[in-house]
Enzyme design. Structure first.
Site, mmCIF file in Angstrom:
data_model
loop_
_atom_site.group_PDB
_atom_site.id
_atom_site.type_symbol
_atom_site.label_atom_id
_atom_site.label_comp_id
_atom_site.label_asym_id
_atom_site.label_seq_id
_atom_site.Cartn_x
_atom_site.Cartn_y
_atom_site.Cartn_z
ATOM 1 N N GLU A 99 -38.910 62.802 -44.120
ATOM 2 C CA GLU A 99 -40.036 61.852 -44.153
ATOM 3 C C GLU A 99 -39.992 60.916 -42.934
ATOM 4 O OE1 GLU A 99 -42.488 62.053 -46.395
ATOM 5 O OE2 GLU A 99 -41.654 62.852 -48.261
ATOM 6 N N HIS B 52 -47.468 68.256 -47.111
ATOM 7 C CA HIS B 52 -47.373 68.083 -48.567
ATOM 8 C C HIS B 52 -48.166 69.113 -49.374
ATOM 9 C CE1 HIS B 52 -45.297 64.474 -47.521
ATOM 10 N NE2 HIS B 52 -45.232 64.039 -48.755
ATOM 11 N N ASN C 131 -49.771 62.882 -45.779
ATOM 12 C CA ASN C 131 -49.531 64.094 -46.558
ATOM 13 C C ASN C 131 -49.201 65.297 -45.681
ATOM 14 O OD1 ASN C 131 -50.095 62.755 -48.988
ATOM 15 N ND2 ASN C 131 -52.289 63.065 -48.700
ATOM 16 N N HIS D 265 -45.765 70.614 -51.925
ATOM 17 C CA HIS D 265 -45.902 70.414 -53.375
ATOM 18 C C HIS D 265 -45.960 71.756 -54.111
ATOM 19 C CE1 HIS D 265 -47.542 66.004 -53.273
ATOM 20 N NE2 HIS D 265 -46.244 66.089 -53.071
ATOM 21 N N GLU E 234 -56.484 55.699 -49.750
ATOM 22 C CA GLU E 234 -56.616 57.046 -49.197
ATOM 23 C C GLU E 234 -58.054 57.563 -49.154
ATOM 24 O OE1 GLU E 234 -53.232 59.557 -50.105
ATOM 25 O OE2 GLU E 234 -54.492 61.334 -49.869
ATOM 26 N N HIS F 95 -37.594 67.285 -52.879
ATOM 27 C CA HIS F 95 -38.919 66.946 -52.346
ATOM 28 C C HIS F 95 -38.922 66.969 -50.803
ATOM 29 C CE1 HIS F 95 -42.811 64.977 -52.006
ATOM 30 N NE2 HIS F 95 -42.250 64.070 -51.219
ATOM 31 N N ARG G 22 -51.476 45.641 -69.049
ATOM 32 C CA ARG G 22 -52.543 45.813 -68.043
ATOM 33 C C ARG G 22 -52.103 45.390 -66.647
ATOM 34 N NH1 ARG G 22 -55.509 43.911 -72.439
ATOM 35 N NH2 ARG G 22 -56.574 45.627 -73.479
ATOM 36 N N LYS H 42 -45.984 53.303 -41.862
ATOM 37 C CA LYS H 42 -46.618 53.422 -43.179
ATOM 38 C C LYS H 42 -47.408 52.159 -43.512
ATOM 39 C CE LYS H 42 -46.548 55.013 -47.773
ATOM 40 N NZ LYS H 42 -45.907 55.787 -48.818
ATOM 41 N N ARG I 122 -55.060 57.521 -44.557
ATOM 42 C CA ARG I 122 -53.795 57.595 -45.316
ATOM 43 C C ARG I 122 -53.415 59.037 -45.640
ATOM 44 N NH1 ARG I 122 -51.452 53.733 -50.211
ATOM 45 N NH2 ARG I 122 -49.535 54.914 -50.457
ATOM 46 N N LYS J 14 -48.334 53.681 -54.265
ATOM 47 C CA LYS J 14 -48.644 54.860 -55.080
ATOM 48 C C LYS J 14 -47.574 54.988 -56.144
ATOM 49 C CE LYS J 14 -51.178 58.003 -52.060
ATOM 50 N NZ LYS J 14 -51.176 59.340 -51.448
HETATM 51 N N1 LIG Z 1 -45.041 56.941 -54.163
HETATM 52 C C1 LIG Z 1 -45.029 57.526 -53.001
HETATM 53 O O1 LIG Z 1 -45.740 57.143 -52.073
HETATM 54 C C2 LIG Z 1 -44.082 58.668 -52.773
HETATM 55 C C3 LIG Z 1 -43.873 59.161 -51.490
HETATM 56 C C4 LIG Z 1 -42.935 60.174 -51.310
HETATM 57 C C5 LIG Z 1 -42.249 60.693 -52.397
HETATM 58 N N2 LIG Z 1 -42.491 60.193 -53.637
HETATM 59 C C6 LIG Z 1 -41.756 60.704 -54.801
HETATM 60 O O2 LIG Z 1 -40.387 60.367 -54.641
HETATM 61 C C7 LIG Z 1 -39.611 61.282 -55.417
HETATM 62 C C8 LIG Z 1 -38.401 61.708 -54.639
HETATM 63 O O3 LIG Z 1 -37.640 60.567 -54.346
HETATM 64 P P1 LIG Z 1 -36.106 60.667 -53.921
HETATM 65 O O4 LIG Z 1 -35.958 61.721 -52.916
HETATM 66 O O5 LIG Z 1 -35.664 59.302 -53.611
HETATM 67 O O6 LIG Z 1 -35.412 61.264 -55.233
HETATM 68 P P2 LIG Z 1 -34.613 60.634 -56.474
HETATM 69 O O7 LIG Z 1 -35.185 59.357 -56.899
HETATM 70 O O8 LIG Z 1 -34.530 61.729 -57.463
HETATM 71 O O9 LIG Z 1 -33.164 60.354 -55.879
HETATM 72 C C9 LIG Z 1 -32.409 61.434 -55.395
HETATM 73 C C10 LIG Z 1 -31.021 61.493 -56.033
HETATM 74 O O10 LIG Z 1 -30.204 60.513 -55.419
HETATM 75 C C11 LIG Z 1 -29.600 59.692 -56.412
HETATM 76 N N3 LIG Z 1 -29.448 58.392 -55.792
HETATM 77 C C12 LIG Z 1 -30.413 57.507 -55.479
HETATM 78 N N4 LIG Z 1 -29.909 56.501 -54.752
HETATM 79 C C13 LIG Z 1 -28.590 56.732 -54.622
HETATM 80 C C14 LIG Z 1 -27.542 56.064 -53.956
HETATM 81 N N5 LIG Z 1 -27.758 54.978 -53.217
HETATM 82 N N6 LIG Z 1 -26.288 56.593 -54.053
HETATM 83 C C15 LIG Z 1 -26.067 57.740 -54.748
HETATM 84 N N7 LIG Z 1 -27.028 58.431 -55.353
HETATM 85 C C16 LIG Z 1 -28.277 57.937 -55.294
HETATM 86 C C17 LIG Z 1 -30.526 59.752 -57.584
HETATM 87 O O11 LIG Z 1 -29.862 59.468 -58.781
HETATM 88 C C18 LIG Z 1 -30.991 61.197 -57.518
HETATM 89 O O12 LIG Z 1 -30.019 62.025 -58.105
HETATM 90 C C19 LIG Z 1 -40.531 62.406 -55.796
HETATM 91 O O13 LIG Z 1 -40.860 62.282 -57.145
HETATM 92 C C20 LIG Z 1 -41.773 62.177 -54.939
HETATM 93 O O14 LIG Z 1 -42.941 62.642 -55.549
HETATM 94 C C21 LIG Z 1 -43.399 59.201 -53.845
#
Ligand SMILES: NC(=O)c1ccc[n+]([C@@H]2O[C@H](COP(=O)([O-])OP(=O)(O)OC[C@H]3O[C@@H](n4cnc5c(N)ncnc54)[C@H](O)[C@@H]3O)[C@@H](O)[C@H]2O)c1
Length: 383
Positions: A199, A262, A259, A266, A251, A280, A135, A241, A255, A157
């Site tokens: 971003e 987005h 987006n 998406h 949100e 992304h 929990r 942020k 907030r 999030k």
């Molecule tokens: N929670 C939120 O507020 C929020 C906001 C924006 C995006 N997101 C989510 O984030 C995700 C995308 O995140 P991302 O772009 O970081 O993708 P990811 O986590 O898939 O990382 C991208 C790639 O880089 C590699 N990688 C990561 N760090 C590395 C490093 N230092 N050196 C070498 N390789 C590395 C990973 O293994 C992966 O292959 C999506 O699922 C999206 O929905 C969430």
């Protein structure tokens, strides 16, 4: 004071600290180089001694897990590490179930910590696991992609994807600490760095025109890992942020500005099956260009504004049009269906983030679906 303690004090002071102002749940985001090797100490001093279960992916583990484990072991905090497959597909129910069971097997209890060590995929998944395990257990974000450092690790999030759409299952669960070591970005593939940069630019586009102008002038220094430029880009983004999250954690209003791009983005990601064909950040870059072009089409912002956004993203090497997506052209009905799955839908009307100008985004509720499909039709025709 011992040499180690002294160097840690100066290291802690050299890190830029942004506080996410959430009252009793406020937490720090530390931004700077060389933080990973002190992650155990930084965690223990802020959150107290607790068992830490590290969740990461294979790529991050290959480059950086040794350093993090050493840092945690130095403080006697390391309970174990769980290494998952990289990629968006990992953010799913079956991986979540396995992860929760493995965290329980490591003996993680209410007072312990889950450490999300990786990009947004690991942060979202491990954060969600922390939200539901027993929990709710505390967690630390150690983001290793630019996207995760400026966006996903901050704000609480967490969640997973389903075949119906992205992030449709999740929870708000704030971390207790975020440690953004800018040195970890040096091993990031350039394409991922560019995707994360979308971003960064988003914060300028949605609310900070001078920051966008600075990025137009300084983006090469950011990509060259010039310490000052990189730190400024990340700190400015995190501050933006943190401010928004502090005012509107769940949100209910402001907030939603985060987006920007987005709703379109998406839908493009879903169209590509959340695959490597479109990252992304790339989807969001196209989405932001469309949001500005749509704003112009609706007469909300001056002609030529979108062109400036497109020019900057193109200079950086980001995609800007539907035609840049390496997949068969989407059809309007398909995209509209995918946008209908987005959480930004109310009573059949779409909520869009539009802009009056660069740095002046606003929330437009009740955008008529016909206007959207008309606009998408013209975008696809011109693609
Ligand atoms: N929670 C939120 O507020 C929020 C906001 C924006 C995006 N997101 C989510 O984030 C995700 C995308 O995140 P991302 O772009 O970081 O993708 P990811 O986590 O898939 O990382 C991208 C790639 O880089 C590699 N990688 C990561 N760090 C590395 C490093 N230092 N050196 C070498 N390789 C590395 C990973 O293994 C992966 O292959 C999506 O699922 C999206 O929905 C969430």
């Amino acid at each position: 004071m011992s040499d180690v303690a002294e160097s840690r004090t100066s290291l802690d002071a050299s890190a830029r600290t942004v506080t996410v102002p959430l009252g009793t749940r406020a937490y720090d985001v530390l931004v700077g180089p060389r933080l990973l090797s002190d992650a155990g100490w930084l965690t223990a001093t802020r959150l107290g001694a607790a068992k830490c279960a590290v969740v990461t992916d294979e790529n991050v583990a290959r480059h950086h897990l040794g350093a993090l484990e050493t840092a945690l072991k130095q403080e006697g905090l390391h309970a174990g590490s769980i290494i998952l497959k990289p990629g968006e597909a990992t953010k799913c129910f079956s991986e979540l179930a396995t992860l929760c069971e493995r965290l329980l097997e490591l003996g993680i209890e209410r007072g312990d910590l889950v450490v999300a060590f990786g990009g947004g995929v690991i942060g979202d998944l491990a954060g969600f696991a922390a939200a539901i395990l027993r929990r709710g257990v505390r967690f630390v974000q150690i983001p290793t992609t630019l996207l995760a450092q400026v966006d996903s690790s901050v704000g609480g999030k967490t969640g997973i994807d389903t075949p119906q759409g992205k992030n449709l299952i999740g929870a708000f669960h704030q971390p207790g600490l975020v440690i953004a070591d800018t040195d970890t970005l040096k091993t990031l593939p350039e394409r991922e760095m560019r995707a994360g940069y979308a971003e960064v630019a988003k914060y300028g586009l949605l609310g900070d025109a001078p920051f966008f102008a600075w990025l137009e002038a300084s983006w090469k220094a950011v990509f060259a890992f010039e310490a000052e430029a990189l730190a400024k880009a990340i700190e400015t983004s995190v501050k933006a942020k943190a401010g928004i999250v502090g005012r509107d954690e769940t949100e209910q209003g402001e907030r939603a500005l985060l987006n920007l791009g987005h709703t379109f983005g998406h839908a493009f990601e879903a169209w590509c099956g959340y695959s490597q064909r479109l990252l992304h950040g790339e989807a969001i870059a196209i989405g932001m260009c469309l949001a500005f072009r749509f704003s112009e089409a609706l007469g909300e912002c001056a002609p030529g504004t979108a062109e400036r956004v497109v020019a900057h993203f193109a200079a950086v090497g980001l995609p800007t049009r539907i035609g840049d997506i390496p997949a068969e052209k989407p059809d309007v009905a398909g995209l509209m269906r995918l946008m209908g799955q987005d959480k930004k839908v109310r009573h059949g009307k779409l909520t869009f983030i539009l802009a009056h100008a660069i740095g002046e985004a606003f929330i437009a509720h009740d955008v008529a679906p016909e206007r959207v499909s008309e606009f998408l039709d013209s975008e696809i025709a011109g693609a």
